[in-house]
Design a protein around this motif. Structure first.
Motif, PDB file in Angstrom:
ATOM      1  N   PRO A  27       0.825  -1.212   0.000  1.00  0.00           N
ATOM      2  CA  PRO A  27       0.000   0.000   0.000  1.00  0.00           C
ATOM      3  C   PRO A  27       0.861   1.264   0.000  1.00  0.00           C
ATOM      4  N   LYS A  28       0.255   2.355  -0.449  1.00  0.00           N
ATOM      5  CA  LYS A  28       0.920   3.649  -0.444  1.00  0.00           C
ATOM      6  C   LYS A  28       1.215   4.052   1.001  1.00  0.00           C
ATOM      7  N   ASP A  29       2.339   4.677   1.202  1.00  0.00           N
ATOM      8  CA  ASP A  29       2.765   5.124   2.523  1.00  0.00           C
ATOM      9  C   ASP A  29       2.356   6.580   2.718  1.00  0.00           C
ATOM     10  N   TYR A  30       1.560   6.835   3.752  1.00  0.00           N
ATOM     11  CA  TYR A  30       1.090   8.193   4.028  1.00  0.00           C
ATOM     12  C   TYR A  30       1.807   8.810   5.225  1.00  0.00           C
ATOM     13  N   SER A  31       2.993   8.317   5.554  1.00  0.00           N
ATOM     14  CA  SER A  31       3.696   8.806   6.738  1.00  0.00           C
ATOM     15  C   SER A  31       4.137  10.267   6.610  1.00  0.00           C
ATOM     16  N   TYR A  32       4.134  10.810   5.404  1.00  0.00           N
ATOM     17  CA  TYR A  32       4.529  12.208   5.212  1.00  0.00           C
ATOM     18  C   TYR A  32       3.449  13.187   5.667  1.00  0.00           C
ATOM     19  N   LEU A  33       2.239  12.709   5.897  1.00  0.00           N
ATOM     20  CA  LEU A  33       1.150  13.598   6.324  1.00  0.00           C
ATOM     21  C   LEU A  33       1.143  13.752   7.837  1.00  0.00           C
ATOM     22  N   PRO A  34       0.967  14.969   8.340  1.00  0.00           N
ATOM     23  CA  PRO A  34       0.844  15.137   9.790  1.00  0.00           C
ATOM     24  C   PRO A  34      -0.519  14.650  10.271  1.00  0.00           C
ATOM     25  N   ALA A  35      -0.621  14.370  11.563  1.00  0.00           N
ATOM     26  CA  ALA A  35      -1.854  13.844  12.147  1.00  0.00           C
ATOM     27  C   ALA A  35      -3.016  14.833  12.073  1.00  0.00           C
ATOM     28  N   THR A  36      -2.735  16.097  11.764  1.00  0.00           N
ATOM     29  CA  THR A  36      -3.804  17.102  11.724  1.00  0.00           C
ATOM     30  C   THR A  36      -4.799  16.857  10.593  1.00  0.00           C
TER      31      THR A  36
END
Length: 119
Positions: A27-36
């Motif tokens: 799956p695509k990694d969304y770790s670059y997005l902040p929790a906001t």
């Protein structure tokens, strides 16, 4: 006996398909997005909330998890959003009611890359 073993194999394959699919097609990694960008209103006992947490963990999606039974402010926000059941998610300012991973990914993919940068 062979038919029974084939049935069991097909059944197990069907049951574990999401995990197998993640191995075959990472799956695509969304770790670059902040929790906001993602807030989840949930409860501790909710099975669909647990499934949503597992889904977001597999995709490395950071999120704020607010338990509506432990926080009065979370309960007020949940009710203000028209919440009647959990999980209720706010993804990129869009409200998602119930377990709907496809809609979560749709709204996350709509975030422009530059607005996701925090540096």
């Amino acid at each position: 006996m062979k038919k029974f073993l084939l049935f069991v194999a097909v059944f197990l394959l069907f049951q574990q398909w999401p995990t197998i699919k993640d191995v075959l097609y990472p799956p695509k990694d969304y770790s670059y997005l902040p929790a906001t960008y993602v807030t989840m209103y949930s409860t501790e006992w909710c099975g669909y909330c647990a499934k949503m947490r597992a889904f977001m963990a597999r995709r490395n999606i950071a999120y704020d998890d607010l338990d509506i039974e432990k926080s009065a402010q979370a309960k007020r926000n949940f009710e203000a959003l028209g919440g009647r059941g959990v999980p209720l998610l706010v993804v990129n300012k869009h409200v998602i009611r119930s377990y709907n991973p496809d809609l979560v990914l749709k709204y996350l993919d709509a975030i422009p890359a530059k607005s996701a940068d925090i540096n």
